[in-house]
Design a protein around this motif. Structure first.
Motif, mmCIF file in Angstrom:
data_model
loop_
_atom_site.group_PDB
_atom_site.id
_atom_site.type_symbol
_atom_site.label_atom_id
_atom_site.label_comp_id
_atom_site.label_asym_id
_atom_site.label_seq_id
_atom_site.Cartn_x
_atom_site.Cartn_y
_atom_site.Cartn_z
ATOM 1 N N THR A 172 -1.860 -34.970 -45.676
ATOM 2 C CA THR A 172 -1.203 -33.874 -44.967
ATOM 3 C C THR A 172 -1.322 -32.585 -45.787
ATOM 4 N N LEU A 173 -1.617 -31.489 -45.078
ATOM 5 C CA LEU A 173 -1.623 -30.172 -45.716
ATOM 6 C C LEU A 173 -0.413 -29.422 -45.178
ATOM 7 N N LEU A 174 0.425 -28.905 -46.062
ATOM 8 C CA LEU A 174 1.625 -28.230 -45.563
ATOM 9 C C LEU A 174 1.972 -27.006 -46.390
ATOM 10 N N HIS A 175 2.758 -26.128 -45.778
ATOM 11 C CA HIS A 175 3.355 -25.000 -46.487
ATOM 12 C C HIS A 175 4.846 -25.255 -46.623
ATOM 13 N N TYR A 187 14.896 -27.596 -45.171
ATOM 14 C CA TYR A 187 15.178 -28.012 -46.547
ATOM 15 C C TYR A 187 14.261 -27.276 -47.514
ATOM 16 N N LEU A 189 11.870 -27.249 -49.715
ATOM 17 C CA LEU A 189 10.762 -28.012 -50.301
ATOM 18 C C LEU A 189 10.066 -27.227 -51.410
ATOM 19 N N MET A 437 12.225 -40.420 -53.498
ATOM 20 C CA MET A 437 11.389 -39.322 -52.988
ATOM 21 C C MET A 437 9.937 -39.530 -53.368
ATOM 22 N N MET A 440 8.600 -42.200 -51.181
ATOM 23 C CA MET A 440 8.402 -41.722 -49.807
ATOM 24 C C MET A 440 7.116 -40.901 -49.681
ATOM 25 N N LEU A 441 6.880 -40.003 -50.672
ATOM 26 C CA LEU A 441 5.757 -39.078 -50.561
ATOM 27 C C LEU A 441 4.466 -39.651 -51.130
ATOM 28 N N HIS B 427 7.873 -24.224 -39.780
ATOM 29 C CA HIS B 427 7.561 -25.131 -40.892
ATOM 30 C C HIS B 427 6.376 -26.056 -40.643
ATOM 31 N N ALA B 429 3.846 -28.825 -40.442
ATOM 32 C CA ALA B 429 3.775 -30.186 -40.979
ATOM 33 C C ALA B 429 4.950 -30.526 -41.887
ATOM 34 N N ALA B 430 5.588 -29.498 -42.458
ATOM 35 C CA ALA B 430 6.690 -29.766 -43.382
ATOM 36 C C ALA B 430 7.907 -30.370 -42.673
ATOM 37 N N ILE B 433 8.264 -34.057 -43.190
ATOM 38 C CA ILE B 433 8.771 -34.399 -44.531
ATOM 39 C C ILE B 433 10.294 -34.221 -44.575
ATOM 40 N N MET B 434 10.757 -33.133 -43.990
ATOM 41 C CA MET B 434 12.202 -32.888 -43.974
ATOM 42 C C MET B 434 12.924 -33.997 -43.217
ATOM 43 N N ASN B 436 11.905 -37.034 -42.821
ATOM 44 C CA ASN B 436 11.866 -38.247 -43.643
ATOM 45 C C ASN B 436 12.949 -38.222 -44.719
ATOM 46 N N MET B 437 13.199 -37.045 -45.277
ATOM 47 C CA MET B 437 14.248 -36.939 -46.300
ATOM 48 C C MET B 437 15.609 -37.231 -45.701
ATOM 49 N N LYS B 438 15.848 -36.667 -44.525
ATOM 50 C CA LYS B 438 17.100 -36.950 -43.820
ATOM 51 C C LYS B 438 17.226 -38.454 -43.575
ATOM 52 N N MET B 440 15.832 -40.880 -45.168
ATOM 53 C CA MET B 440 15.987 -41.603 -46.431
ATOM 54 C C MET B 440 17.429 -41.534 -46.931
ATOM 55 N N ILE B 452 20.055 -28.800 -37.742
ATOM 56 C CA ILE B 452 18.727 -28.560 -38.340
ATOM 57 C C ILE B 452 17.610 -29.187 -37.493
ATOM 58 N N PHE B 453 17.767 -30.474 -37.131
ATOM 59 C CA PHE B 453 16.760 -31.128 -36.289
ATOM 60 C C PHE B 453 17.388 -31.523 -34.952
#
Lengths: 454, 454
Positions: A172-175, A187, A189, A437, A440-441, B427, B429-430, B433-434, B436-438, B440, B452-453
């Protein structure tokens, strides 16, 4: 099996974009620390985010570890490819992607160094002030959340970054952010990937806040009889509210070392170095007030640098102290990096000097006293296991004492290999969250394995 | 089944530590936004971290949602218990746990408000400068990563926090940081939980950096013919490097509103408000330079506040603008909170004024122009669906334009309910990830669900 992924890399990259030469494997086996060198199996030189994605794809499919490499100036072994695999050298991704002086922002590739960046932006009256001493890459500084002499004024790397482009282990490519100066969306990041030492994702682009170059800068120094007095004086300057641009402590032992190394002729006493910067009258007023306060505390040898040459010489000397220690024939250097609440500094610096004296080894204490952060530089003979143990014991005791004093085992060098053992003591229950974390990543532990966690 | 967890709460807490009264359920059903109120089933008033752990245990075992509540001054519905359950009101956890003036640090419980905190620390010459206008709780400000008028000088909430105590959904109690001013140890959980709006864990303690109260403060204001000119002038002040302590924009429409509301007698033109602070000569030099630059840009009505009373009156007027809009009988207010790179501001402010004019509604544009952040305040009749749609459309178009301009849909109010729809656009692709953190940290979605979501 092994040949398979190497062949895939060689097919994907241009011929000059990878190397298995003895000299390149050696160059990518170590940093400036005393951690045990480990060679990668291959070094890759990506030229774009697409190259990083392609390399990551091959690594993922073959379960080969990837360890990013900046300038090799790290101090905790972060760029050592502990589990071999691929060393990802960013020296060809060293471009400014977008310079927006009108927004006080610049977007860069990770391989640009801080001096390269400043040489481009300084002519616009702007600076990137974070200064860890070495001419590190912006990518490396981001990955370790570096700081240095100017953090007391400008904060640390994490405070400068509004956006990161990241390649994750799964491709995955993300900002992580936007180009706005502040945001309460989603969040954070950006802060999470900053300082994650390449273990959560690979940084391929960094957008930094820039700062104006102050109109006027004054460098000054003074000495005290004891390190304790230096720490108390620094504490008092902070409480006075004078917005120092730099405030550094160097003990007498380290001053002597750098005088030997570079013939600087500094008074060989426990010293404080200051920089005051801003509009001319403000900087002058601040320097005068500091002098008054320090004189009240019985400082000696107060000196304001006569010109910009002398000013540059003072900071060159300060930066060379780390190297002065390294240039002792036959000796290896190990260094601590503790950071504590400022009121605890006098006590901790005394403790550090006591530990060094008791060990029979030679070593200095110096650091970013305005942040409560200081380093030890302990010289030992690596061929003598007793000396090595004694040196390690000093830093270990100091780190645990810093944690007891509600501080951290690493103010700016990062965890890497050397500070793994303190993570439980410092972070307690939070370590499990951090490990989750990572899991997960990077579930298959491809990204800089062996760092931060055991 | 439902009775079971309520009974458990009532057995665990003291009688006055919970309420199901009509007035308390109503008080905890809304914030200061126009988001639809939802009542909790019960309000709990924890008095300690142990109480929070006990409440969380009961909630977890019965799968009941928990939504933290500070002062109810939020603007995106973060404290609205969308899925009912427990509203966790922190007003009794409002103590200073540890004040360390010598370290420029204070540890507080989340329910203390910023004015309560300042009343304790100001007498020591220290301040906590983050100022969102409302007398919000420190817990609420942390949860939303609030900022406000002084962010241009001191940064946002996230920049002030060195450590958080957090209760996780699974009952884990952890600290995210240490009391050191900086650290490169472990992942930056402090930054992650800050701004997470109670969705990842419950904040039970916050350690903040404090700042000295500047020796001298100067307030000034001026007006321009157009909002565009105001934005250009603010941009130029930033580039000049003058370290303004506050720099605010208020359009003529909003000035007229606050004049009506509080009889301030301000010139009813597009205005900039400034604060310069520091050592006396520095602040005066900065104000003089700003005046010179602004005069070159044809500003009018330059005025320096004659005394501290007039200075206080200026900032009171600025803060009351948000309320002036709210005090129009029969009208509801909706507000935007975009933030963009500073060079994009003139364009975006023009666009906002154009959208408001075209809508036929009344509304103002005002904000923290030094950060590239501004707000709209649009008045509409909630009984008229056409008006409501028109008001929402203004903010929606503005948010998407801000994202196109590489900015954010929310500079400081947070996502809550109102900014959920922009998360994918901002955001990309991010977001995965966010989420997934929630997942987790809160696998059964107990913590402030629906925020937020989607």
């Amino acid at each position: 099996m092994t040949n398979h992924w190497r062949n895939a890399l060689q097919k994907t990259l241009k011929d000059d974009q990878y190397s298995t030469s003895v000299s390149e494997l050696y160059r990518h086996s170590h940093d400036e620390s005393d951690h045990t060198p480990v060679e990668p199996e291959i070094v890759c030189f990506p030229e774009s985010t697409e190259d990083v994605l392609a390399i990551m794809k091959i690594a993922r499919e073959a379960s080969v570890p990837v360890t990013p490499f900046g300038s090799g100036s790290g101090l905790e072994g972060q760029s050592i490819p502990t589990m071999h695999g691929i060393s990802l050298n960013f020296e060809r991704m060293n471009q400014v992607v977008k310079f927006s002086p009108e927004d006080l922002l610049v977007t860069v590739q990770p391989g640009i160094t801080r001096l390269q960046l400043n040489s481009i932006i300084n002519r616009h009256g702007l600076q990137f002030p974070i200064d860890p001493g070495a001419d590190a890459t912006i990518g490396g500084m981001t990955a370790t959340n570096a700081s240095g002499t100017t953090a007391v004024r400008y904060g640390v790397m994490r405070d400068q970054i509004v956006d990161l482009e990241i390649v994750l282990a799964d491709g995955t490519l993300l900002h992580t952010g936007t180009k706005a100066k502040k945001s309460s969306s989603g969040y954070h990041l950006t802060g999470l990937f900053t300082g994650s030492e390449g273990t959560l994702g690979i940084i391929t682009e960094i957008t930094l806040k820039l700062h104006g170059i102050p109109e006027h800068t004054i460098a000054a120094s003074c000495t005290f009889e004891t390190p304790h007095q230096c720490a108390e004086a620094a504490h008092m300057i902070l409480l006075s509210g004078i917005p120092v641009q730099r405030m550094e402590f160097v003990d007498a032992y380290s001053i002597a070392k750098v005088n030997d190394y570079g013939n600087y002729g500094l008074p060989e006493k426990h010293s404080l170095f200051f920089e005051f910067a801003g509009m001319k009258s403000a900087a002058e007023e601040e320097a005068a007030l500091a002098q008054e306060l320090l004189t009240d505390m019985n400082c000696e040898n107060w000196r304001i640098a006569a010109d910009s040459e002398e000013r540059a010489s003072i900071w060159k000397a300060r930066h060379e102290m780390a190297y002065a220690y390294r240039h002792q024939a036959g000796m290896t250097i190990t260094g601590g990096d503790v950071c504590v609440p400022i009121s605890k500094l006098p006590e901790l610096i005394d403790y550090a000097r006591e530990l060094i004296s008791d060990s029979g080894l030679q070593g200095g204490v110096l650091g970013h006293i305005g942040d409560g952060n200081f380093h030890t530089s302990i010289a030992y003979d690596a061929k003598d296991p007793k000396q090595q143990l004694a040196a390690e014991t000093i830093n270990e005791k100091l780190a645990y004492r810093a944690i007891e004093l509600e501080g951290t085992c690493t103010g700016e060098h990062g965890v890497g290999l050397g500070k793994i053992k303190y993570q439980e003591a410092e972070h307690g229950a939070a370590v499990a969250i951090m490990k989750n974390m990572k899991q997960m990543l990077d579930p298959t532990n491809l990204l800089n394995p062996g760092k931060i966690f055991a």
